[in-house]
Scaffold this motif. Structure first.
Motif, PDB file in Angstrom:
ATOM      1  N   ASP A 155      -3.764   4.325  13.016  1.00 45.81           N
ATOM      2  CA  ASP A 155      -2.912   3.147  12.826  1.00 45.81           C
ATOM      3  C   ASP A 155      -2.510   3.084  11.347  1.00 45.81           C
ATOM      4  O   ASP A 155      -3.175   2.447  10.530  1.00 45.81           O
ATOM      5  N   VAL A 156      -1.419   3.758  11.020  1.00 46.34           N
ATOM      6  CA  VAL A 156      -0.955   3.804   9.633  1.00 46.34           C
ATOM      7  C   VAL A 156      -0.528   2.422   9.158  1.00 46.34           C
ATOM      8  O   VAL A 156      -0.727   2.054   8.000  1.00 46.34           O
ATOM      9  N   GLY A 157       0.028   1.634  10.079  1.00 51.17           N
ATOM     10  CA  GLY A 157       0.466   0.292   9.716  1.00 51.17           C
ATOM     11  C   GLY A 157      -0.665  -0.561   9.175  1.00 51.17           C
ATOM     12  O   GLY A 157      -0.467  -1.349   8.237  1.00 51.17           O
ATOM     13  N   ALA A 158      -1.859  -0.409   9.739  1.00 51.14           N
ATOM     14  CA  ALA A 158      -3.006  -1.190   9.274  1.00 51.14           C
ATOM     15  C   ALA A 158      -3.399  -0.783   7.860  1.00 51.14           C
ATOM     16  O   ALA A 158      -3.800  -1.628   7.046  1.00 51.14           O
ATOM     17  N   VAL A 159      -3.256   0.506   7.562  1.00 53.47           N
ATOM     18  CA  VAL A 159      -3.554   0.978   6.210  1.00 53.47           C
ATOM     19  C   VAL A 159      -2.502   0.468   5.233  1.00 53.47           C
ATOM     20  O   VAL A 159      -2.823   0.026   4.122  1.00 53.47           O
ATOM     21  N   GLU A 160      -1.247   0.500   5.643  1.00 47.92           N
ATOM     22  CA  GLU A 160      -0.169  -0.003   4.782  1.00 47.92           C
ATOM     23  C   GLU A 160      -0.337  -1.485   4.507  1.00 47.92           C
ATOM     24  O   GLU A 160      -0.088  -1.952   3.385  1.00 47.92           O
ATOM     25  N   ALA A 161      -0.783  -2.234   5.512  1.00 47.63           N
ATOM     26  CA  ALA A 161      -0.991  -3.677   5.331  1.00 47.63           C
ATOM     27  C   ALA A 161      -2.090  -3.936   4.305  1.00 47.63           C
ATOM     28  O   ALA A 161      -1.976  -4.855   3.478  1.00 47.63           O
ATOM     29  N   LEU A 162      -3.142  -3.133   4.356  1.00 51.17           N
ATOM     30  CA  LEU A 162      -4.224  -3.281   3.374  1.00 51.17           C
ATOM     31  C   LEU A 162      -3.744  -2.931   1.974  1.00 51.17           C
ATOM     32  O   LEU A 162      -4.092  -3.596   0.999  1.00 51.17           O
ATOM     33  N   ALA A 163      -2.943  -1.893   1.889  1.00 48.39           N
ATOM     34  CA  ALA A 163      -2.485  -1.422   0.589  1.00 48.39           C
ATOM     35  C   ALA A 163      -1.715  -2.491  -0.167  1.00 48.39           C
ATOM     36  O   ALA A 163      -1.751  -2.547  -1.398  1.00 48.39           O
ATOM     37  N   SER A 164      -1.046  -3.350   0.572  1.00 48.85           N
ATOM     38  CA  SER A 164      -0.217  -4.366  -0.074  1.00 48.85           C
ATOM     39  C   SER A 164      -1.014  -5.564  -0.582  1.00 48.85           C
ATOM     40  O   SER A 164      -0.500  -6.357  -1.373  1.00 48.85           O
ATOM     41  N   LYS A 165      -2.283  -5.681  -0.152  1.00 51.78           N
ATOM     42  CA  LYS A 165      -3.044  -6.866  -0.551  1.00 51.78           C
ATOM     43  C   LYS A 165      -4.441  -6.582  -1.090  1.00 51.78           C
ATOM     44  O   LYS A 165      -5.081  -7.482  -1.645  1.00 51.78           O
ATOM     45  N   GLU A 166      -4.917  -5.345  -0.925  1.00 49.62           N
ATOM     46  CA  GLU A 166      -6.282  -5.020  -1.331  1.00 49.62           C
ATOM     47  C   GLU A 166      -6.266  -4.154  -2.588  1.00 49.62           C
ATOM     48  O   GLU A 166      -5.936  -2.974  -2.542  1.00 49.62           O
TER      49      GLU A 166
END
Length: 387
Positions: free
Chosen positions: A161-172
């Protein structure tokens, strides 16, 4: 009475010898080994070249210490770096230890960049080991139960799930690395989308994270390439491996390149037994055979098993999926099938069930075509004869 600590539910059989793809029990019965000690004995049992290397080294020098130079370790490191494109290797004794080395490397990498409480993204359904560090990184609450509090610093996301990684990248902002299996092994031989690793590589490059691949099970020819990431065009920053590296002699390795290769320095990590002369001699003998045609054979024979299973089980309402890469093959059923391990054993075949409903096949990489067809025949019977 004194005895072995009861940490395993062992099957009612004990093996006393092996030859090639077969094991023999105390009663003289032979079994076709489609598990290879859980992806360890890629060259089969009692491999002559490995046995000769062990015998020769055991009569020469077993162990000194990493306080001194170890020429065989240097020779093995040179081979592994050449085949992988990595720059340096830390040798240890197991897959869990190789992953521990990677996790320590990631922590130090983050701390050197002034990141407070550096974190590693991990995957749900993953398995990285049973030490306290690798247990916390593992995405399986069942095996974590009873060992709380778990080590913090891990951020789990769904696998593939690349989207879940991208979502983390934007806030973590504390993330320093991604730790991922190219194929989930204990998680049921789950093969991700073709662009999964390349997209994780792009994200890691964008945020200056380390991309760390756990190839403990997928490495050393298991998937038809020396490392599974070589089915893609990416280059990871860290790769861990063990299992099939020395065909049964305990050894693990954490490979790194670029900045990651110089992150661990004297005083930051060490091991007493890791990369000793005996283990390295066995690993060199194993490596030289794997890269001399055995890996290509594994790709061909694995494809034969996969196509055979798909043909024989086509249309079965019991089968959810049949998948694999090289000699890492799975038949997923709709229902739990753990009982098939004993039923297969009764028919002279050793298999494994992962994730409760996945028949996992990890045969020796040099399995003959005849034995490959035998595996297909027995597994097909086990599935189709289920009530």
């Amino acid at each position: 009475m004194p005895g072995i600590m009861q940490t395993y539910n062992r099957y009612p059989v004990s093996f006393v010898s092996g030859q090639g793809s077969y094991l023999e029990d105390e009663n003289g019965r032979q079994y076709l080994d489609a598990l290879s000690g859980i992806a360890v004995c890629g060259l089969g049992h009692a491999n002559p070249a490995v046995a000769k290397a062990i015998e020769s080294q055991a009569s020469t020098l077993l162990h000194t210490s990493n306080l001194y130079g170890i020429p065989l370790q240097e020779a093995l490191a040179e081979r592994l770096c050449a085949v992988s494109g990595m720059d340096s290797v830390f040798f240890c004794n197991s897959g869990a230890e190789s992953n521990e080395a990677a996790l320590k490397l990631a922590r130090r990498f983050g701390n050197e960049k002034g990141i407070e409480n550096p974190a590693v993204i991990t995957m749900e359904g993953s398995f990285h080991g049973r030490t306290l560090g690798t247990l916390a990184a593992t995405g399986n609450t069942k095996i974590q139960a009873g060992f709380e509090p778990l080590l913090d610093g891990f951020v789990p996301v769904p696998y593939d799930d690349v989207g879940a990684v991208e979502a983390l990248a934007s806030k973590e902002n504390s993330v320093v690395a991604i730790l991922v299996e190219p194929i989930l092994g204990e998680g049921g031989v789950r093969i991700p989308s073709e662009d999964y690793l390349s997209r994780l590589r792009e994200i890691s490059d964008s945020f200056k994270w380390l991309l760390m691949l756990d190839e403990v099970q997928t490495g050393n020819g298991r998937t038809g390439k020396y490392f599974a990431f070589q089915h893609t065009s990416i280059q990871p920053d860290v790769v861990t491996t063990a299992k099939g590296l020395a065909n049964g002699v305990p050894i693990g390795a954490c490979l790194a390149r670029g900045e990651a290769a110089s992150t661990l320095v004297p005083g930051t990590h060490a091991t007493t037994f890791g990369g000793n002369p005996l283990a390295c001699a066995a690993a060199i003998a194993t490596f030289d055979q794997l890269t001399d045609g055995v890996i290509d054979q594994a790709a061909e024979t694995g494809a034969r098993i996969l196509s055979g299973l798909k043909a024989s089980l086509q249309g079965s309402n019991k089968v959810k999926d049949i998948r694999g890469k090289g000699m890492m093959v799975a038949v997923e059923l709709y229902e739990s099938c753990t009982e098939l391990v004993l039923e297969a054993m009764e028919r002279g075949l050793l298999i494994n069930v992962a994730a409760d409903s996945v028949i996992r096949l990890l045969p020796p990489l040099n399995l003959s075509a005849e034995d490959a067809d035998k595996v297909v025949q027995i597994v097909t019977g086990l599935v189709l004869e289920r009530m």
